[in-house]
Motif scaffolding. Structure first.
Motif, PDB file in Angstrom:
ATOM      1  N   ASP A 110     -12.684 -43.731 -85.852  1.00  0.00           N
ATOM      2  CA  ASP A 110     -13.814 -42.912 -85.153  1.00  0.00           C
ATOM      3  C   ASP A 110     -13.927 -41.753 -85.863  1.00  0.00           C
ATOM      4  O   ASP A 110     -13.167 -40.908 -86.006  1.00  0.00           O
ATOM      5  CB  ASP A 110     -13.084 -42.694 -83.794  1.00  0.00           C
ATOM      6  CG  ASP A 110     -13.595 -41.677 -82.854  1.00  0.00           C
ATOM      7  OD1 ASP A 110     -14.825 -41.442 -83.145  1.00  0.00           O
ATOM      8  OD2 ASP A 110     -13.232 -41.344 -81.852  1.00  0.00           O
ATOM      9  N   LEU A 111     -15.327 -41.405 -86.248  1.00  0.00           N
ATOM     10  CA  LEU A 111     -15.504 -40.111 -86.998  1.00  0.00           C
ATOM     11  C   LEU A 111     -16.408 -39.356 -85.943  1.00  0.00           C
ATOM     12  O   LEU A 111     -17.315 -38.580 -86.432  1.00  0.00           O
ATOM     13  CB  LEU A 111     -16.208 -40.588 -88.253  1.00  0.00           C
ATOM     14  CG  LEU A 111     -15.453 -41.582 -89.158  1.00  0.00           C
ATOM     15  CD1 LEU A 111     -16.244 -41.919 -90.427  1.00  0.00           C
ATOM     16  CD2 LEU A 111     -14.475 -40.721 -89.742  1.00  0.00           C
ATOM     17  N   ASN A 112     -16.267 -39.366 -84.566  1.00  0.00           N
ATOM     18  CA  ASN A 112     -16.855 -38.426 -83.987  1.00  0.00           C
ATOM     19  C   ASN A 112     -16.029 -36.939 -83.565  1.00  0.00           C
ATOM     20  O   ASN A 112     -14.861 -37.034 -83.619  1.00  0.00           O
ATOM     21  CB  ASN A 112     -17.061 -39.129 -82.644  1.00  0.00           C
ATOM     22  CG  ASN A 112     -18.108 -40.236 -82.718  1.00  0.00           C
ATOM     23  OD1 ASN A 112     -19.042 -40.018 -83.030  1.00  0.00           O
ATOM     24  ND2 ASN A 112     -17.567 -41.381 -82.232  1.00  0.00           N
ATOM     25  N   PHE A 113     -16.828 -36.035 -83.711  1.00  0.00           N
ATOM     26  CA  PHE A 113     -16.237 -34.645 -83.330  1.00  0.00           C
ATOM     27  C   PHE A 113     -16.310 -34.461 -81.776  1.00  0.00           C
ATOM     28  O   PHE A 113     -17.144 -35.103 -80.885  1.00  0.00           O
ATOM     29  CB  PHE A 113     -16.815 -33.367 -83.871  1.00  0.00           C
ATOM     30  CG  PHE A 113     -16.679 -33.770 -85.548  1.00  0.00           C
ATOM     31  CD1 PHE A 113     -15.699 -32.893 -85.918  1.00  0.00           C
ATOM     32  CD2 PHE A 113     -17.438 -34.320 -86.386  1.00  0.00           C
ATOM     33  CE1 PHE A 113     -15.435 -33.093 -87.359  1.00  0.00           C
ATOM     34  CE2 PHE A 113     -17.273 -34.311 -87.442  1.00  0.00           C
ATOM     35  CZ  PHE A 113     -16.161 -33.662 -88.123  1.00  0.00           C
ATOM     36  N   PRO A 114     -15.415 -33.830 -81.208  1.00  0.00           N
ATOM     37  CA  PRO A 114     -15.499 -33.448 -79.779  1.00  0.00           C
ATOM     38  C   PRO A 114     -16.658 -33.042 -79.321  1.00  0.00           C
ATOM     39  O   PRO A 114     -17.362 -32.361 -80.135  1.00  0.00           O
ATOM     40  CB  PRO A 114     -14.373 -32.296 -79.761  1.00  0.00           C
ATOM     41  CG  PRO A 114     -13.637 -32.162 -80.790  1.00  0.00           C
ATOM     42  CD  PRO A 114     -14.484 -32.666 -81.746  1.00  0.00           C
ATOM     43  N   LYS A 115     -17.108 -33.481 -77.999  1.00  0.00           N
ATOM     44  CA  LYS A 115     -18.258 -33.098 -77.296  1.00  0.00           C
ATOM     45  C   LYS A 115     -18.158 -31.247 -77.248  1.00  0.00           C
ATOM     46  O   LYS A 115     -17.334 -30.553 -77.136  1.00  0.00           O
ATOM     47  CB  LYS A 115     -18.314 -33.331 -75.915  1.00  0.00           C
ATOM     48  CG  LYS A 115     -18.859 -34.684 -75.772  1.00  0.00           C
ATOM     49  CD  LYS A 115     -19.378 -34.945 -74.278  1.00  0.00           C
ATOM     50  CE  LYS A 115     -19.775 -36.201 -74.101  1.00  0.00           C
ATOM     51  NZ  LYS A 115     -18.785 -37.393 -74.017  1.00  0.00           N
TER      52      LYS A 115
END
Ligand code: BGC
Length: 451
Positions: free
Chosen positions: A30-35
């Protein structure tokens, strides 16, 4: 025999599927940053605006037209927006607002009002620094930051800003790198007023802390008054400079001791004081500062903010040297992405005590031909993401800088921008854009730079 063969085949296929699964899950990290993460660039007024008369221009370090942001700001923000940014860190030049003691310039106010209007139009949340290394010339008359009179003057300036721009700004930084400013201006003599006195440096640090404490309270006092009726509680902090410091020779206890001291004084003293309300620094050979407990200073950070650039190795005599074996920039600063992670860990020691968020207020490098910046952006944001996953509440990242600009005592040689002074957008800006726009490290970038 036939049965054994097919059994073997089944085992083989099973093992193969395990390997594939592993590869698959690696790919799917998972290479997503926080919303709601803030992606921005950082600048400072004197380094980009142009046409400013202050204690630097007066003393041989005139930025002249700088990056002419004074005239080009609207287009600059349009570009920042087109690069997927949703925030922008800037500073307000004290000398533009209060060019003479107690004289408040309407022209200066109008200029920054236009800036905030344009930022709003382009959907960029302002993060505003009140002091970024420069002072109005009139502060020299009483000795600037050496004299405690500066505390009251800074408080007045902050009060004016809170009243005038309260509705425009909800994220404030009282100071940029108070540790670097004190050191460069009063210990190493590189910046105005070019002093070389370690004892004075300590007094300056003390005055800055007191000024910060006043400013922190003032900004909150004006929040939710008529001057600031936007209903959003402001957040106030400052941008500490964190340098990752390590002993030059691991086997030398004196190198360790010196590293310990430099860490305390350079990296941690300000955060300690703003947490405990007490500034009691002991430095061998200097008259100690032992201020009484300051209620206003205690818990005077709503977030832990810091700038990170590089790592230094510390020798027993206090010298610092880069890692010669590492990759260096043209300024001989090591490119060390892991250092950002280490800095977040240090910040998190303070953040978690009071459940505070962390903002990374500057990260960047001088890279004249833009050959290293793309990879630098990806490896550093990855190092940050790893810490977020481990639990650090990092809420924003400001890349230094939007455009090449006046690099302080080094003039126009170093090139830190995502675009040139002629507003030619560099290739690396598109790398940053992809990250900011998708709020993640896209697979394409991770494949190219992280494998
Ligand atoms: C400062 C900036 C400077 C940058 C690169 C930071 O320490 O806040 O003003 O341009 O480093 O040297």
């Amino acid at each position: 025999m036939k049965r054994e063969k097919s059994l073997l085949l089944i085992v083989f296929l099973f093992l193969l599927s395990l390997i594939n699964q592993n590869a698959y899950s690696k790919e799917k990290e998972d290479l997503n940053f926080p919303k709601g993460f803030l992606w921005g660039t950082a600048t400072s007024a004197y380094q980009v605006e142009g046409g400013i008369k202050n204690d630097w221009s007066k003393n041989g370090l005139d930025a002249g037209k700088a990056a002419n942001h004074f005239e080009e700001f609207d287009n600059d923000f349009k570009i920042a927006k087109s690069l997927g940014n949703n925030a922008y860190r800037m500073s307000i030049e004290w000398a533009r607002i209060e060019p003479e003691k107690d004289q408040w310039s309407q022209e200066g106010v109008d200029f920054y009002k236009k800036i905030f209007k344009s930022l709003k139009k382009h959907g960029l949340k302002p993060m505003v620094t009140i002091h970024h290394f420069t002072n109005p010339i009139w502060t020299e008359k009483f000795g600037g930051w050496e004299n405690k009179e500066i505390i009251e003057r800074f408080a007045k300036f902050t009060t004016f800003l809170a009243k005038t721009f309260g509705d425009d700004v909800d994220l404030w930084l009282t100071f940029n790198e108070p540790n670097v400013y004190a050191l460069k201006s009063f210990a190493t003599g590189d910046w105005p007023p070019f002093k070389k006195d370690r004892q004075i440096t300590l007094y300056v640090m003390n005055n800055i802390l007191k000024a910060h404490a006043e400013a922190y309270r003032i900004l909150h006092e004006f929040d939710n008054t008529d001057a600031d009726s936007d209903g959003i509680a402001c957040e106030v902090g400052f941008a500490q400079h964190i340098a990752v410091l390590e002993p030059f020779w691991v086997l030398n206890p004196l190198d360790h001791l010196m590293t310990y001291f430099q860490n305390k004084v350079f990296n941690e003293a300000f955060w300690d004081a703003c947490t405990t309300g007490k500034f009691d620094l002991f430095i061998p050979g200097l008259k100690s500062i032992d201020e009484p407990f300051n209620e206003k200073l205690k818990n005077s950070m709503d977030f832990v903010g810091f700038n990170y650039y590089t790592r230094w190795f510390i020798k027993a005599n206090g010298d610092n040297v880069p890692n010669e074996k590492g990759e260096l920039t043209d300024m001989k600063w090591e490119i060390y992405p892991t250092g950002l992670g280490k800095s977040i860990q240090l910040a998190n020691n303070y953040a978690k005590k009071r459940n505070l968020p962390i903002y990374i207020t500057e990260v960047g490098l001088s890279d004249p031909n833009d050959s290293k910046r793309g990879k630098y952006i990806v490896t550093h944001t990855k190092s940050m993401l790893d810490e977020i996953k481990k639990g650090s509440n990092v809420k924003g990242f400001m890349f230094w800088s939007l455009m090449d600009n006046f690099e302080l005592a080094d003039g126009y040689g170093p090139k830190f921008g995502l675009m040139t002074i002629d507003r030619k957008i560099k290739q690396s800006a598109y790398v940053y854009k992809e990250i900011a726009e998708t709020n993640s490290i896209p697979e394409k970038l991770s494949e190219k730079y992280l494998k």
